[in-house]
Structure formats: C-alpha cells, structure tokens
Motif scaffolding. Structure first.
Motif, PDB file in Angstrom:
ATOM      1  N   LEU A 107      16.982  38.548 -91.616  1.00  0.00           N
ATOM      2  CA  LEU A 107      18.159  38.524 -90.730  1.00  0.00           C
ATOM      3  C   LEU A 107      18.415  39.577 -89.954  1.00  0.00           C
ATOM      4  O   LEU A 107      18.716  39.354 -88.762  1.00  0.00           O
ATOM      5  N   LEU A 108      17.890  40.786 -90.265  1.00  0.00           N
ATOM      6  CA  LEU A 108      17.700  42.066 -89.158  1.00  0.00           C
ATOM      7  C   LEU A 108      16.738  41.726 -88.246  1.00  0.00           C
ATOM      8  O   LEU A 108      17.250  42.170 -87.095  1.00  0.00           O
ATOM      9  N   SER A 109      15.737  41.061 -88.585  1.00  0.00           N
ATOM     10  CA  SER A 109      14.551  41.019 -87.527  1.00  0.00           C
ATOM     11  C   SER A 109      15.017  40.265 -86.677  1.00  0.00           C
ATOM     12  O   SER A 109      14.977  40.433 -85.176  1.00  0.00           O
ATOM     13  N   MET A 110      15.580  38.918 -86.947  1.00  0.00           N
ATOM     14  CA  MET A 110      16.196  38.054 -86.017  1.00  0.00           C
ATOM     15  C   MET A 110      17.252  38.480 -85.136  1.00  0.00           C
ATOM     16  O   MET A 110      17.481  38.088 -83.999  1.00  0.00           O
ATOM     17  N   ALA A 111      17.975  39.490 -85.615  1.00  0.00           N
ATOM     18  CA  ALA A 111      19.172  40.083 -84.955  1.00  0.00           C
ATOM     19  C   ALA A 111      18.539  41.019 -83.660  1.00  0.00           C
ATOM     20  O   ALA A 111      19.339  41.217 -82.991  1.00  0.00           O
ATOM     21  N   LEU A 112      17.354  41.225 -83.738  1.00  0.00           N
ATOM     22  CA  LEU A 112      16.783  42.092 -82.800  1.00  0.00           C
ATOM     23  C   LEU A 112      16.556  41.172 -81.382  1.00  0.00           C
ATOM     24  O   LEU A 112      16.123  41.574 -80.436  1.00  0.00           O
ATOM     25  N   GLY A 113      16.609  39.690 -81.738  1.00  0.00           N
ATOM     26  CA  GLY A 113      15.982  39.139 -80.435  1.00  0.00           C
ATOM     27  C   GLY A 113      14.954  38.097 -80.993  1.00  0.00           C
ATOM     28  O   GLY A 113      14.218  38.370 -81.906  1.00  0.00           O
ATOM     29  N   THR A 114      14.855  36.758 -80.533  1.00  0.00           N
ATOM     30  CA  THR A 114      13.568  36.036 -80.907  1.00  0.00           C
ATOM     31  C   THR A 114      12.180  36.654 -81.105  1.00  0.00           C
ATOM     32  O   THR A 114      11.523  36.799 -81.964  1.00  0.00           O
ATOM     33  N   ALA A 115      11.881  37.245 -79.679  1.00  0.00           N
ATOM     34  CA  ALA A 115      10.478  37.437 -79.523  1.00  0.00           C
ATOM     35  C   ALA A 115      10.274  38.727 -80.645  1.00  0.00           C
ATOM     36  O   ALA A 115       9.276  38.993 -81.301  1.00  0.00           O
ATOM     37  N   ALA A 116      11.256  40.109 -80.242  1.00  0.00           N
ATOM     38  CA  ALA A 116      11.018  41.166 -81.493  1.00  0.00           C
ATOM     39  C   ALA A 116      11.178  40.634 -82.768  1.00  0.00           C
ATOM     40  O   ALA A 116      10.205  41.132 -83.551  1.00  0.00           O
ATOM     41  N   GLY A 117      12.065  39.815 -82.984  1.00  0.00           N
ATOM     42  CA  GLY A 117      11.990  39.211 -84.620  1.00  0.00           C
ATOM     43  C   GLY A 117      10.867  38.516 -85.136  1.00  0.00           C
ATOM     44  O   GLY A 117      10.512  38.860 -86.161  1.00  0.00           O
ATOM     45  N   LEU A 118      10.530  37.514 -84.293  1.00  0.00           N
ATOM     46  CA  LEU A 118       9.370  36.943 -84.883  1.00  0.00           C
ATOM     47  C   LEU A 118       7.939  37.788 -84.691  1.00  0.00           C
ATOM     48  O   LEU A 118       7.275  37.543 -85.696  1.00  0.00           O
ATOM     49  N   VAL A 119       7.882  38.814 -83.975  1.00  0.00           N
ATOM     50  CA  VAL A 119       6.829  39.712 -83.954  1.00  0.00           C
ATOM     51  C   VAL A 119       6.728  40.689 -85.295  1.00  0.00           C
ATOM     52  O   VAL A 119       5.879  40.731 -86.036  1.00  0.00           O
ATOM     53  N   HIS A 120       7.911  41.087 -85.514  1.00  0.00           N
ATOM     54  CA  HIS A 120       8.233  41.891 -86.624  1.00  0.00           C
ATOM     55  C   HIS A 120       8.023  41.166 -88.102  1.00  0.00           C
ATOM     56  O   HIS A 120       7.233  41.305 -88.753  1.00  0.00           O
ATOM     57  N   LEU A 121       8.356  39.696 -88.289  1.00  0.00           N
ATOM     58  CA  LEU A 121       8.211  39.029 -89.441  1.00  0.00           C
ATOM     59  C   LEU A 121       6.679  38.782 -89.270  1.00  0.00           C
ATOM     60  O   LEU A 121       5.963  38.591 -90.525  1.00  0.00           O
ATOM     61  N   GLY A 122       6.020  38.616 -88.175  1.00  0.00           N
ATOM     62  CA  GLY A 122       4.458  38.502 -88.253  1.00  0.00           C
ATOM     63  C   GLY A 122       3.882  39.664 -88.751  1.00  0.00           C
ATOM     64  O   GLY A 122       2.988  39.612 -89.708  1.00  0.00           O
ATOM     65  N   CYS A 123       4.278  40.927 -88.455  1.00  0.00           N
ATOM     66  CA  CYS A 123       3.928  42.248 -89.010  1.00  0.00           C
ATOM     67  C   CYS A 123       3.907  42.123 -90.535  1.00  0.00           C
ATOM     68  O   CYS A 123       3.079  42.587 -91.233  1.00  0.00           O
ATOM     69  N   VAL A 124       4.933  41.640 -90.967  1.00  0.00           N
ATOM     70  CA  VAL A 124       5.331  41.744 -92.516  1.00  0.00           C
ATOM     71  C   VAL A 124       4.526  40.611 -93.067  1.00  0.00           C
ATOM     72  O   VAL A 124       3.969  40.990 -94.285  1.00  0.00           O
ATOM     73  N   ALA A 125       4.533  39.541 -92.505  1.00  0.00           N
ATOM     74  CA  ALA A 125       3.531  38.418 -93.032  1.00  0.00           C
ATOM     75  C   ALA A 125       2.005  38.835 -93.267  1.00  0.00           C
ATOM     76  O   ALA A 125       1.389  38.600 -94.083  1.00  0.00           O
TER      77      ALA A 125
END
Length: 274
Positions: A107-125
């Motif tokens: 939820l918080l990652s996607m609140a950063l915006g699509t690009a930043a959120g997806l990159v962060h979720l990729g980092c976590v994955a």
C-alpha cells in the motif's frame, strides 16, 4: 508480580520476541539509509516520511520471512539468538506480523507512484528471493546488489527523476559488500545446515579482503560520479585505501571492523555527494 501485571509482561515479552525476529539492526540501517537518501534528493518531509515508512515495512517483512523460512535450520543449529527457535515467540505471531508488513509495504509503495512503487516492490521481492533459496547458491550476492541499487531509484523516482548513474552502481556494490560482511558471523551455522552462498564458497579467510575490494570500488564509483572538490576526493581515497590495507593485513577482528568502516564511508558518500 500481581495478576494484573502478568499478562502485560507476557505481552511485552512477546512483542520484543516478534521484534527480535525482524532482524531489527539491518532493517533500521537500510531504513535510515533511505531517509538520508531522501534528504540528499531534496524530498519534502511528507514524501520522505512515505518513502521511509514503505522501506521500513518492506524491511520488516524481509526480516520476518527470513526467520520463518530459516526456522528448521535454526532449530537444527541450536540458535539461541533466534526467538522462534527458542520458543520465545510463536510462529503464528511472526507469520501474522510478516503478512501485515507485506500488506502495508504494498500500500505504501504504490502510494509513492507507479514507477517508484513497482521498483520498491521489486527490491523487496529480490530480498525475499534471497531468503527463499538464493542465499544457498553462488548467486547469493545478486539480491543485495539489486535491492541496494534499486533503493536509490525508489528515492529518486519518488521525486519524478531517474537517479544519477553512479547512485545505483555504488549502492549495488555497497550491498554486495554488506552481504559478505553480514554472513561472516554465521558461517559455521550455515555450513552445518547446508547453506553455501558466495561468501561460503570464498571461505572465511577471503571474505574480508574481497569485501574490501568491492567496497573500495564502490567508493571510487561515488567519487568519480559525484566529483567533489579535489581535497575531499584525495582525503576520502586515502582513508578508504588505508582501511583496505587494514582489511588485508590487520590482526584478529581489525579486518572486519575496517571493512565495516569502508561501508560507512561509502554510505556517507552516497548521501553527501549527491
């Protein structure tokens, strides 16, 4: 102890146990680095707080998943520093905390915006992939490189910008160095339970020197990319090289501590030399 205070104390111990299973030290270190990168990027307070909260949630999920996945190994190795292995905290409690952290992170990652959120979720994955099996392979360094390098892109993309070329490269090298140093205290337990990542294949004697080479390279990348004043460049390079000599030739724990010092210099360069 009164009947009224006993449940409170048990609850406090359980909360501390859950926190202990989260690998709080590394989680806080990465979260602080993210916050400092936000300052270097010039993000406003609210945007910075969102980045920091998303990173913290992701780091907690990584720490909890690590202990959940490693529980059979920790039990086999008799780890007394692992709350689930000692029975200090229940598996169900840690599993619930991990699931909540994942939801909050998304939820918080996607609140950063699509690009930043997806990159962060990729980092976590990527970090989860390490926990799920890559840690036991020669590719154990790759999730650290991807996650640390990607973190710089999360911060800059949260500001609508791509990071300067040297930010992700220096951070990726810092991540690999951190991986080598982080594994060092657990080599014997890992070997006993069949974990053979890159550091295990290098062997105890080679880990600190190889980490020093990686971290010195990170320093050079940061210095070339940031191009600080000549005096700062010379002083920083001299310090890093002196520490590298200690890593290779120092006695007892001096090599490990010197490698940690180089990592701190690299982290500082990432932040102040933007």
């Amino acid at each position: 102890m009164s009947a009224a205070t006993a449940p409170a104390r048990r609850g406090s111990r359980a909360a501390l146990g859950v926190l202990g299973a989260a690998h709080a030290g590394p989680a806080v270190a990465v979260t602080v680095l993210a916050g400092l990168l936000c300052v270097a990027q010039g993000l406003d307070a609210s945007r910075s707080a969102l980045v920091v909260a998303a990173v913290l949630a992701g780091q907690l999920s990584i720490g909890w998943s690590n202990d959940l996945i490693d529980l059979p190994r920790d039990l086999a190795a008799g780890r007394t520093d692992k709350p689930m292995a000692t029975g200090e905290v229940s598996v169900r409690g840690v599993r619930a905390a991990c699931a909540a952290a994942v939801v909050v992170c998304v939820l918080l990652s996607m609140a950063l915006g699509t690009a930043a959120g997806l990159v962060h979720l990729g980092c976590v994955a990527s970090a989860w992939a390490y926990n799920l099996g890559l840690k036991a392979t020669a590719w154990s360094w790759a999730p650290y490189a991807l996650s640390f390098g990607g973190l710089t892109a999360v911060v800059s993309l949260a500001d609508g910008e791509l990071p300067p070329w040297w930010w992700p490269l220096a951070a990726a090298l810092l991540g690999v160095g951190a991986h080598l140093l982080n594994v060092l205290p657990d080599l014997d337990d890992d070997a006993a339970t069949g974990v053979r990542g890159l550091p295990h294949r290098l062997g105890r004697a080679r880990i600190a020197p190889v980490a020093a080479v990686v971290l010195v390279t990170a320093s050079l990348v940061a210095l070339v990319g940031a191009a600080p004043p000549t005096a700062v460049t010379v002083a920083t390079a001299a310090l890093v090289l002196a520490l590298a000599v200690v890593v290779v030739t120092g006695p007892r724990r001096a090599p490990f501590l010197a490698a940690i010092a180089i990592a701190l210099v690299d982290a500082t360069l990432l932040v102040v030399a933007r």
